[in-house]
Write a protein that holds these residues in place. Structure first.
Motif, PDB file in Angstrom:
ATOM      1  N   ILE A 130      23.100  21.750 -19.350  1.00 20.31           N
ATOM      2  CA  ILE A 130      23.156  21.488 -18.000  1.00 20.31           C
ATOM      3  C   ILE A 130      22.482  22.339 -17.096  1.00 20.31           C
ATOM      4  N   PRO A 131      21.480  21.954 -16.706  1.00 22.01           N
ATOM      5  CA  PRO A 131      20.960  22.820 -15.483  1.00 22.01           C
ATOM      6  C   PRO A 131      21.853  23.065 -14.449  1.00 22.01           C
ATOM      7  N   TYR A 132      21.786  24.469 -13.974  1.00 24.84           N
ATOM      8  CA  TYR A 132      22.752  24.779 -12.895  1.00 24.84           C
ATOM      9  C   TYR A 132      22.298  25.480 -11.634  1.00 24.84           C
ATOM     10  N   GLY A 133      22.140  25.213 -10.560  1.00 21.78           N
ATOM     11  CA  GLY A 133      21.636  25.953  -9.610  1.00 21.78           C
ATOM     12  C   GLY A 133      22.694  26.788  -8.814  1.00 21.78           C
ATOM     13  N   GLY A 134      23.458  26.362  -7.946  1.00 23.10           N
ATOM     14  CA  GLY A 134      24.369  27.320  -7.098  1.00 23.10           C
ATOM     15  C   GLY A 134      25.927  26.721  -7.481  1.00 23.10           C
ATOM     16  N   GLY A 135      25.757  25.295  -8.314  1.00 22.03           N
ATOM     17  CA  GLY A 135      27.269  24.843  -8.708  1.00 22.03           C
ATOM     18  C   GLY A 135      27.951  24.612  -7.284  1.00 22.03           C
ATOM     19  N   THR A 136      27.285  24.173  -6.364  1.00 23.14           N
ATOM     20  CA  THR A 136      27.614  23.456  -5.084  1.00 23.14           C
ATOM     21  C   THR A 136      27.849  21.974  -5.289  1.00 23.14           C
ATOM     22  N   SER A 137      27.675  21.488  -6.263  1.00 18.87           N
ATOM     23  CA  SER A 137      27.652  19.875  -6.232  1.00 18.87           C
ATOM     24  C   SER A 137      29.091  19.509  -5.838  1.00 18.87           C
ATOM     25  N   VAL A 138      29.170  18.195  -5.170  1.00 21.79           N
ATOM     26  CA  VAL A 138      30.476  17.964  -4.696  1.00 21.79           C
ATOM     27  C   VAL A 138      30.773  16.508  -5.360  1.00 21.79           C
ATOM     28  N   PRO A 160      21.065  23.142   4.252  1.00 19.37           N
ATOM     29  CA  PRO A 160      22.424  22.301   4.065  1.00 19.37           C
ATOM     30  C   PRO A 160      23.243  23.103   4.423  1.00 19.37           C
ATOM     31  N   GLN A 161      24.659  22.559   4.730  1.00 18.95           N
ATOM     32  CA  GLN A 161      25.619  23.423   4.953  1.00 18.95           C
ATOM     33  C   GLN A 161      26.133  24.179   3.792  1.00 18.95           C
ATOM     34  N   SER A 162      25.780  24.092   2.630  1.00 20.64           N
ATOM     35  CA  SER A 162      26.103  24.935   1.311  1.00 20.64           C
ATOM     36  C   SER A 162      24.904  26.036   1.331  1.00 20.64           C
ATOM     37  N   TRP A 163      24.191  25.974   2.386  1.00 22.65           N
ATOM     38  CA  TRP A 163      22.676  26.742   2.214  1.00 22.65           C
ATOM     39  C   TRP A 163      23.242  28.338   1.691  1.00 22.65           C
ATOM     40  N   SER A 221      23.395  27.393  -2.510  1.00 18.61           N
ATOM     41  CA  SER A 221      22.794  26.050  -3.121  1.00 18.61           C
ATOM     42  C   SER A 221      21.252  26.650  -3.369  1.00 18.61           C
ATOM     43  N   THR A 222      20.617  26.145  -4.258  1.00 18.27           N
ATOM     44  CA  THR A 222      19.310  26.580  -4.627  1.00 18.27           C
ATOM     45  C   THR A 222      18.094  25.421  -4.742  1.00 18.27           C
ATOM     46  N   LEU A 223      17.011  26.063  -4.434  1.00 12.32           N
ATOM     47  CA  LEU A 223      15.813  25.210  -4.288  1.00 12.32           C
ATOM     48  C   LEU A 223      15.791  24.021  -5.411  1.00 12.32           C
ATOM     49  N   ALA A 250      16.614  18.375  -7.088  1.00  5.34           N
ATOM     50  CA  ALA A 250      17.436  17.617  -8.139  1.00  5.34           C
ATOM     51  C   ALA A 250      18.545  16.538  -7.393  1.00  5.34           C
ATOM     52  N   THR A 251      19.001  16.874  -6.289  1.00  2.00           N
ATOM     53  CA  THR A 251      19.988  16.004  -5.728  1.00  2.00           C
ATOM     54  C   THR A 251      19.791  15.260  -4.355  1.00  2.00           C
ATOM     55  N   ARG A 252      18.162  15.408  -4.126  1.00  2.00           N
ATOM     56  CA  ARG A 252      17.760  14.904  -2.810  1.00  2.00           C
ATOM     57  C   ARG A 252      18.271  15.417  -1.643  1.00  2.00           C
ATOM     58  N   SER A 253      18.397  16.673  -1.493  1.00  6.10           N
ATOM     59  CA  SER A 253      19.234  17.257  -0.333  1.00  6.10           C
ATOM     60  C   SER A 253      18.576  17.005   0.853  1.00  6.10           C
ATOM     61  N   SER A 254      19.978  17.147   1.914  1.00  8.48           N
ATOM     62  CA  SER A 254      19.270  16.863   3.196  1.00  8.48           C
ATOM     63  C   SER A 254      19.811  18.125   4.154  1.00  8.48           C
ATOM     64  N   GLY A 255      18.883  18.984   4.691  1.00 11.52           N
ATOM     65  CA  GLY A 255      19.405  20.025   5.466  1.00 11.52           C
ATOM     66  C   GLY A 255      19.736  19.517   7.004  1.00 11.52           C
ATOM     67  N   VAL A 259      14.141  20.503 -16.572  1.00 15.46           N
ATOM     68  CA  VAL A 259      14.699  21.625 -15.784  1.00 15.46           C
ATOM     69  C   VAL A 259      13.533  22.072 -15.020  1.00 15.46           C
ATOM     70  N   ILE A 260      13.557  22.195 -13.595  1.00 16.56           N
ATOM     71  CA  ILE A 260      12.788  22.383 -12.607  1.00 16.56           C
ATOM     72  C   ILE A 260      12.749  23.821 -12.652  1.00 16.56           C
ATOM     73  N   THR A 261      11.479  24.388 -12.977  1.00  8.73           N
ATOM     74  CA  THR A 261      11.504  25.930 -12.953  1.00  8.73           C
ATOM     75  C   THR A 261      10.650  26.468 -11.950  1.00  8.73           C
TER      76      THR A 261
HETATM   77  C1  LIG Z   1      30.510  23.140   1.640  1.00  5.85           C
HETATM   78  C2  LIG Z   1      29.434  22.195   1.089  1.00  5.85           C
HETATM   79  C3  LIG Z   1      28.403  21.862   1.812  1.00  5.85           C
HETATM   80  C4  LIG Z   1      27.452  20.849   1.668  1.00  5.85           C
HETATM   81  N1  LIG Z   1      26.543  20.682   2.394  1.00  5.85           N
HETATM   82  C5  LIG Z   1      25.287  19.887   1.973  1.00  5.85           C
HETATM   83  C6  LIG Z   1      24.383  19.280   3.016  1.00  5.85           C
HETATM   84  O1  LIG Z   1      24.489  19.738   4.154  1.00  5.85           O
HETATM   85  N2  LIG Z   1      23.423  18.393   2.535  1.00  5.85           N
HETATM   86  C7  LIG Z   1      23.285  18.485   1.363  1.00  5.85           C
HETATM   87  O2  LIG Z   1      22.276  17.657   0.876  1.00  5.85           O
HETATM   88  N3  LIG Z   1      24.348  18.591   0.315  1.00  5.85           N
HETATM   89  C8  LIG Z   1      25.256  19.267   0.592  1.00  5.85           C
HETATM   90  N4  LIG Z   1      26.038  19.909  -0.325  1.00  5.85           N
HETATM   91  C9  LIG Z   1      26.198  19.289  -1.671  1.00  5.85           C
HETATM   92  C10 LIG Z   1      25.299  20.352  -2.526  1.00  5.85           C
HETATM   93  O3  LIG Z   1      25.264  21.594  -1.906  1.00  5.85           O
HETATM   94  C11 LIG Z   1      24.022  19.951  -2.800  1.00  5.85           C
HETATM   95  O4  LIG Z   1      23.838  18.854  -3.585  1.00  5.85           O
HETATM   96  C12 LIG Z   1      22.879  20.903  -3.342  1.00  5.85           C
HETATM   97  O5  LIG Z   1      21.673  20.364  -3.460  1.00  5.85           O
HETATM   98  C13 LIG Z   1      23.286  21.401  -4.691  1.00  5.85           C
HETATM   99  O6  LIG Z   1      22.522  22.554  -5.174  1.00  5.85           O
HETATM  100  P1  LIG Z   1      22.899  23.561  -6.038  1.00  5.85           P
HETATM  101  O7  LIG Z   1      21.797  24.364  -6.537  1.00  5.85           O
HETATM  102  O8  LIG Z   1      24.273  24.085  -5.784  1.00  5.85           O
HETATM  103  O9  LIG Z   1      23.010  22.529  -7.512  1.00  5.85           O
HETATM  104  P2  LIG Z   1      24.048  22.352  -8.490  1.00  5.85           P
HETATM  105  O10 LIG Z   1      25.365  22.112  -7.825  1.00  5.85           O
HETATM  106  O11 LIG Z   1      24.032  23.597  -9.405  1.00  5.85           O
HETATM  107  O12 LIG Z   1      23.447  21.133  -9.195  1.00  5.85           O
HETATM  108  C14 LIG Z   1      23.340  19.976  -8.741  1.00  5.85           C
HETATM  109  C15 LIG Z   1      22.544  19.054  -9.735  1.00  5.85           C
HETATM  110  O13 LIG Z   1      21.052  19.498  -9.645  1.00  5.85           O
HETATM  111  C16 LIG Z   1      20.747  19.779 -11.115  1.00  5.85           C
HETATM  112  N5  LIG Z   1      19.917  21.113 -10.950  1.00  5.85           N
HETATM  113  C17 LIG Z   1      20.141  22.068 -10.303  1.00  5.85           C
HETATM  114  N6  LIG Z   1      19.153  23.062 -10.550  1.00  5.85           N
HETATM  115  C18 LIG Z   1      18.186  22.285 -11.161  1.00  5.85           C
HETATM  116  C19 LIG Z   1      17.022  22.660 -11.741  1.00  5.85           C
HETATM  117  N7  LIG Z   1      16.352  23.875 -11.627  1.00  5.85           N
HETATM  118  N8  LIG Z   1      16.333  21.784 -12.425  1.00  5.85           N
HETATM  119  C20 LIG Z   1      16.915  20.516 -12.961  1.00  5.85           C
HETATM  120  N9  LIG Z   1      18.051  20.129 -12.042  1.00  5.85           N
HETATM  121  C21 LIG Z   1      18.829  21.065 -11.451  1.00  5.85           C
HETATM  122  C22 LIG Z   1      22.087  20.001 -11.736  1.00  5.85           C
HETATM  123  O14 LIG Z   1      22.005  19.825 -12.980  1.00  5.85           O
HETATM  124  C23 LIG Z   1      22.909  19.227 -11.074  1.00  5.85           C
HETATM  125  O15 LIG Z   1      22.749  17.852 -11.709  1.00  5.85           O
HETATM  126  C24 LIG Z   1      27.260  20.575   0.076  1.00  5.85           C
HETATM  127  C25 LIG Z   1      28.363  21.116  -0.771  1.00  5.85           C
HETATM  128  C26 LIG Z   1      29.290  22.030  -0.349  1.00  5.85           C
HETATM  129  C27 LIG Z   1      30.326  22.436  -1.323  1.00  5.85           C
END
Ligand SMILES: Cc1cc2nc3c(=O)[nH]c(=O)nc-3n(C[C@H](O)[C@H](O)[C@H](O)COP(=O)(O)OP(=O)(O)OC[C@H]3O[C@@H](n4cnc5c(N)ncnc54)[C@H](O)[C@@H]3O)c2cc1C
Length: 532
Positions: A115-123, A183-186, A189-191, A196-201, A253-255
């Motif tokens: 399980i690749p893990y960045g900041g564990g902020t997944s919701v 993103p609000q989880s800035w 959360s990690t690059l 990996a989640t197509r995040s939006s800032g 795993v994106i490195t």
């Molecule tokens: C309070 C709060 C606010 C938030 N606000 C936003 C927001 O404004 N915008 C937004 O887009 N999201 C938001 N989120 C959701 C979350 O922060 C995003 O989904 C974020 O992109 C997850 O990043 P992470 O590093 O924590 O990844 P994780 O939660 O650790 O992992 C998420 C997924 O990415 C995969 N992954 C992680 N790192 C890698 C890697 N290096 N290589 C391959 N796969 C990897 C994991 O396997 C997992 O499937 C918010 C969450 C919280 C709790």
């Protein structure tokens, strides 16, 4: 130190003013706080690891507990009740791409899942180990957090993928650059997680979503290393970056990632404007997007979110005074608040401010200067801490989101809100549901719904109500032509809706890619899209 069963740093607390507590109690009834499971009890519940000792990872119980759950509501309920159920069998913290390769090799040899893990902020449950006989190993990327190269001529920066938001900006700032992805989880959360989640800032209107910023990079897969060169554009067939974006740890795993950076802006200001009603606010948002207005952010709260924001902000005298003034100007019941940002050189900010004010006035808006915008900026990464405070007061807060064309925004909003309210009512519970439009495009917008509700004494029942409401809302989103996620991704909570979004052939294509790269199915199984 980071909270193990809530959001953020333990030393940071969101103080809820008394008036805000009274406001919630009036709307939702008194919250009942059920005692949380303590850390030691949860630690004692971690079962023995099924993995052998190995120098590549730790099987320490504490590390395993701290990587068991993310930030979804089911995660919170599990952590607070102590019913966590599944734990990774080990946690690896690689320092290089070669370490990641070795870990992948180990997992392939013994057939454990990774399980690749960045900041564990997944919701949405992305990083949770699932039940089953196969042991699982979490790969925490936190030690891979360095700026590796900065090509100032091309404005491209290469980072290791475990770098967090603050670490990115701190390493770019001395060179005069920013990524601008907030993103609000800035904070946590990690690059790699963003990609990996197509995040939006929050300022995606200026800087783009992560898919606009991700130029190229490296991903380790069971099949081998994929290296994507950064190119400004390419017609050489389908864009493989798009396969990595949103891959949710299923393909590799994106490195490393190369991202498009910009010079730090000279000035950045945030403003507030009021509209008499939701409809005129939405029209203004559409006009801003379609006029390609010189803004960096636009966020329109609906009437209930506007009132709740004002109520939760405290500073009662100031709010009462402002409220009086707004009512005199005809902005009373039903008013909506727009927060917008302008970013650039001093000259640009000054002329853009005038241009945007004029546009908002033409749409019936009342620009009110920078005070509200400044407050928003100050609390932009602080607001998530409210969730901890609310929980301690006996209320849960959750969010869901979608994006859809402008023509469907109003109907979808009304139906999703109603479906959540009805779900709570049918279970004899109450909820406060409000929304905002947070990311705008020429053809549509993202709709972000927040709901607060009393936590029941029985957390299983709370989880049941949450599931009912979440499903009802998801069904309405799909029926209205929205995406199941604009930014949070799929994880496990949105898995069953992926067929509606991608279609059978689309899912087969994704599974084809997965099978090609990971024939043993060791990478984050059960997330992102259904296995065939
Ligand atoms: C309070 C709060 C606010 C938030 N606000 C936003 C927001 O404004 N915008 C937004 O887009 N999201 C938001 N989120 C959701 C979350 O922060 C995003 O989904 C974020 O992109 C997850 O990043 P992470 O590093 O924590 O990844 P994780 O939660 O650790 O992992 C998420 C997924 O990415 C995969 N992954 C992680 N790192 C890698 C890697 N290096 N290589 C391959 N796969 C990897 C994991 O396997 C997992 O499937 C918010 C969450 C919280 C709790």
């Amino acid at each position: 130190m980071q909270r193990w069963n809530g959001w953020g740093e333990t030393k940071r607390t969101y103080h809820l003013p008394l008036a805000a507590c009274a406001y919630l109690e009036e709307l939702l009834g008194a919250g009942v706080h059920t005692p949380d499971a303590d850390f030691q009890t949860s630690l004692n519940a971690v079962p023995p690891s099924r993995l052998p000792d190995h120098p590549l990872f730790s099987t320490d119980d504490k590390a395993r507990l701290l990587h068991a759950r993310g930030q979804s509501l089911p995660d919170w309920i599990a952590l607070r009740s102590g019913k966590i159920e599944n734990f990774p069998d080990g946690v690896a913290t690689p320092e290089t791409g070669d370490d990641v390769r070795e870990i992948l090799g180990f997992a392939q040899d013994i057939g454990c899942s990774l399980i690749p893990y960045g900041g564990g902020t997944s919701v949405v449950g992305h990083i949770n180990p699932l039940p089953g006989d196969r042991p699982s190993l979490t790969v925490d990327m936190r030690h891979m957090n360095q700026l590796l190269n900065l090509d100032e001529e091309s404005r491209l920066a290469t980072f290791s993928a475990g770098v967090t938001g603050p670490e990115i900006e701190a390493q770019l700032k001395p060179h005069g650059y920013t990524l601008g992805h907030f993103p609000q989880s800035w904070e946590l959360s990690t690059l790699g997680g963003w990609i990996a989640t197509r995040s939006s800032g929050q300022q995606s209107y200026r800087y783009g979503r992560i898919e606009d910023l991700f130029a190229g990079g490296t991903m380790e897969t069971p099949l081998g290393r994929i290296q994507l060169r950064s190119l400004p554009a390419s017609a050489a067939g389908p864009d493989l970056r798009q396969l990595i974006l949103g891959s949710e740890g299923r393909l590799g795993v994106i490195t490393q990632a190369e991202v498009r950076v910009r010079p730090l802006p000279e000035e950045e200001l945030f403003f507030g404007a009021f509209f008499r009603d939701w409809e005129s606010g939405v029209e203004a948002m559409r006009s801003l997007a379609q006029a390609n207005a010189p803004i960096s952010l636009a966020r329109l709260s609906d009437p209930l979110e506007t009132e709740t924001t004002l109520a939760l902000a405290g500073r009662e005298r100031l709010i009462t005074f402002a409220d009086y003034g707004l009512r005199l100007l005809g902005h009373g019941v039903g008013r909506t608040l727009l927060i917008y940002g302008i970013t650039g050189t001093h000259g640009f900010v000054s002329s853009a401010r005038q241009e945007v004010s004029a546009l908002l006035r033409r749409c019936g808006g009342l620009p009110v200067g920078t005070m509200i915008g400044h407050q928003w900026k100050k609390s932009r990464f602080y607001t998530p801490y409210l969730r901890n405070t609310l929980w301690d007061q006996g209320y849960a807060l959750d969010t869901l989101e979608t994006a859809l064309p402008w023509r469907g925004v109003d109907a979808a909003r009304a139906e999703v809100i109603q479906s959540i309210e009805l779900a709570f009512q049918s279970e004899g519970s109450r909820t406060l549901v409000f929304s905002h439009l947070s990311h705008i495009y020429a053809d549509g917008a993202s709709l972000y719904i927040t709901y607060i509700f009393p936590i029941g004494v029985d957390l299983e029942q709370t989880l049941h109500i949450w599931r009912t409401a979440k499903h009802a809302a998801s069904v309405r989103i799909i029926a209205n032509g929205g995406t199941i996620s604009h930014q949070h991704g799929v994880g496990i909570d949105h898995l069953t809706y992926m067929k509606d979004e991608k279609g059978t052939i689309g899912l087969r294509l994704l599974e084809g890619a997965r099978k090609a790269l990971d024939p043993q199915g060791i990478l984050n199984p059960g997330k992102g899209w259904p296995c065939s």
